[in-house]
Scaffold this active site. Sequence first.
Site, mmCIF file in Angstrom:
data_model
loop_
_atom_site.group_PDB
_atom_site.id
_atom_site.type_symbol
_atom_site.label_atom_id
_atom_site.label_comp_id
_atom_site.label_asym_id
_atom_site.label_seq_id
_atom_site.Cartn_x
_atom_site.Cartn_y
_atom_site.Cartn_z
ATOM 1 C CG ASP A 114 77.109 55.820 71.328
ATOM 2 O OD1 ASP A 114 77.192 55.483 72.453
ATOM 3 O OD2 ASP A 114 76.249 55.351 70.485
ATOM 4 C CD GLU A 141 81.787 52.414 75.884
ATOM 5 O OE1 GLU A 141 80.959 53.375 75.841
ATOM 6 O OE2 GLU A 141 81.870 52.117 74.713
ATOM 7 C CG ASP A 165 72.670 51.410 74.727
ATOM 8 O OD1 ASP A 165 72.388 52.712 74.521
ATOM 9 O OD2 ASP A 165 73.258 50.597 74.178
#
Length: 788
Positions: A443, A446, A522
């Site tokens: 997670d 990026e 999300d």
Amino acid sequence: MDGRDLVRSVKAVGSGGATQGLRTVRAAWRRRRADATGLPQRGAERARVPGPVRGVEPEPGGGVVRFARSELRITVAVSGAVFWGWDGVDPEPSYALAGRCPEPDPRVVLEPDKDGGWRVVAERVTVVVSRHGAVEVRTPGGVILRRDLPPRWWEPVDGGAARWMQRSEVAADARFFGLGGRAAGPRLRDGMYRLWNTDPGQAFGPGDDPLYITMPVQMVVADAATHLVFHDTSWDGTVTLREGEEGAGSGHDRAGTCELRMDGGPLRCWVMVGTPARVLHAWASLTGAPAMPPAWALGHHHARWGFGSEQEVRRIVAGYQERGLPLDAVHLDIDHYDAHQVFTVDREHFPKLPVLAKELRRDGIRLVSIVDPAVKAEPGNAVFDSGLAEDAFVRDASGRLVRGVVWPGESVYPDFTHARVRRWWGGLYEERLAQGFTGFWHDMNEPTSFTAFGESTLPRSARHSLEGHGGDHREAHNVYALGMARAGYEGLRELAPQERPFLFSRSGWAGMQRYGGTWSGDVATGWPGLRASLSLVMGLGLCGVPYSGPDVGGFDGSPSPELYLRWFQLGAYLPLFRTHASLRAGRREPWEFGDDVLEHARVALVERRRLLPYFMTLAHLARRTGAPYVRPVWWGAPEDRALRDCEDAFLLGDCLLVAPVLDHGADRRAVQLPRGRWYDTVTEAAYEGPAQVLVDAPLSRIPVLARAGAVMPVRGADGGLELEVWAPARGRSGGGLVVPDAGDGWDEPEIERYVTRWEGPHVVVYREGEGGLSEPSYPVRVRGLGAG
């Protein structure tokens, strides 16, 4: 100082906790200062185009066409994939490619074309280069699939990365798909799409772009053929698409267009032509076979940010067991960490985590751990200390550690573009394995750094190894998560060599399927979020990432019982079937929505468990062919325009068509059927395609139809494998593939091929082998006989 940024700074300090808010303000200003001093200042630029042809130099598989101000290298591989690179660039080095570059096709011919141009002729494709640098991709019959106009570069006079633009034309009837995970897809409408992996910072819906996974990968579907095009540069850029129009204006077709603008990197691309199956097979051959998940990863997963304790995990698991609901994995989010620090455990709330993992494993349930890349920048933190010793963290142009703000506070970031750093990080998973985890969920990669204003990521001036050639975050950003996935996957291969690693990642890039899958991120709770969930899975599959799925129920908010159930029913037919929600969202356990929803969810769970052998077969076929589990309904007939425009249903492998309910209050829905007979898997009613039909969709189920003649492996009542056969239409035959799998390990089981046909009044099934036809070794159940 920018006044708007000052206002944002004040707001950040006043919300979300003063300490963390102040950190995000500091991070934003620190990022701005770093880029102001560390990035080259863009001054005067010089525009450049290729100019006229000056000559050619044949090479194996193609050759180099020399222009006045550039040169174009073209190579056709033995797989039929076409590579071309401007300024003579080679296919390598590349983060997308798996292993060595494919061998060039020795049969390819480079020969003169009319008007001073040249053409490269191969078995499956012809590439025509005009004398000014336009590049056409044609079918062997001469139909133009794609025409790239001469590119243009803008080079800084003082040196540095050149911006470039490539404009392309496609057939008027063509439709665009891909570009990674796009919530508005799977078909990409007119508009601009950014190529920069982005954490939106909030729950997203169909109108939000870009998201976590962007890829310069397009699948273009037209009447004449399908082609996949990949521009192999990881820099920031945009793709502007405009669909064509047939008979536009004075009766002439208007071509579809694609304009690609990149801030740097090489102008090189790959093109694959053929059927959708053929182009994705070529793509997987080029970028790597999808990782093979263990069987348990194809079951049902339950996750939540905020379990908070071992007791709560046990309570949830007991809820599934007491109600007889199948459960295969439980995911622990950042709340199980010690103060959100990666590779740690909160000993107060999870004092005996290995014991918990062992108990769950005994009941057939695995524990999956979240893993974030950011490391708390604090001496005494074991990961930070060992990373400093390894010189593992990203630094700025002055050699100082780049610091960001994430869940643990001030943090530093491993440089996953360095092989030594990947080996160090991969070894850290030993701590996770010792805690009893068998799966991993990447997670915030990026990578994300919370900021009060500006982009929530690292400074663009941050320095990276980039496998030794050096560069900054402008080039490394989009491949950061890919490197993290590689580090985790290769580390797990060494630490647990007998088991298939299971990991999935929120962010990634072309080739990420080599190391695992992904999930939606999300996604917003709501009917638009449900629709976006399907778009993401289908779009990613067409980019070569077959294993993905959404947060069932949406990440935020509290879904209505109806919305939750429809999301749950969809999830039961997607590769990653996981419920998940944020810390402040409503519950996601099936029994929290009333007795009716519980019973309907039970049906979906039981059916998913029954279909596990089919999902396992699809996983093996994805690994060997690149074909996604979830396929658009036009997969086998891309020339069917009605199918090409269908976005609310999908094929699950070759055998099933799934038509989820995506709208509030719907109890019937239209289904666009491909050619052939299709059976409702509940009522066994038969429908004939191609056609659009109305099918009942009561709250208890979503429409799922089986292709006539399909042979599917399913789990029988005794837990063993059996063959479910759907009767072929009279006078026709059918078949299917089965890949029996032990559930884990590295054996490559044989693909078993079955055929079915009518013999007199009976439907019979045989296994095909080298010695001819033989009786199946599994029980056979024939369905659909009542349709005639």
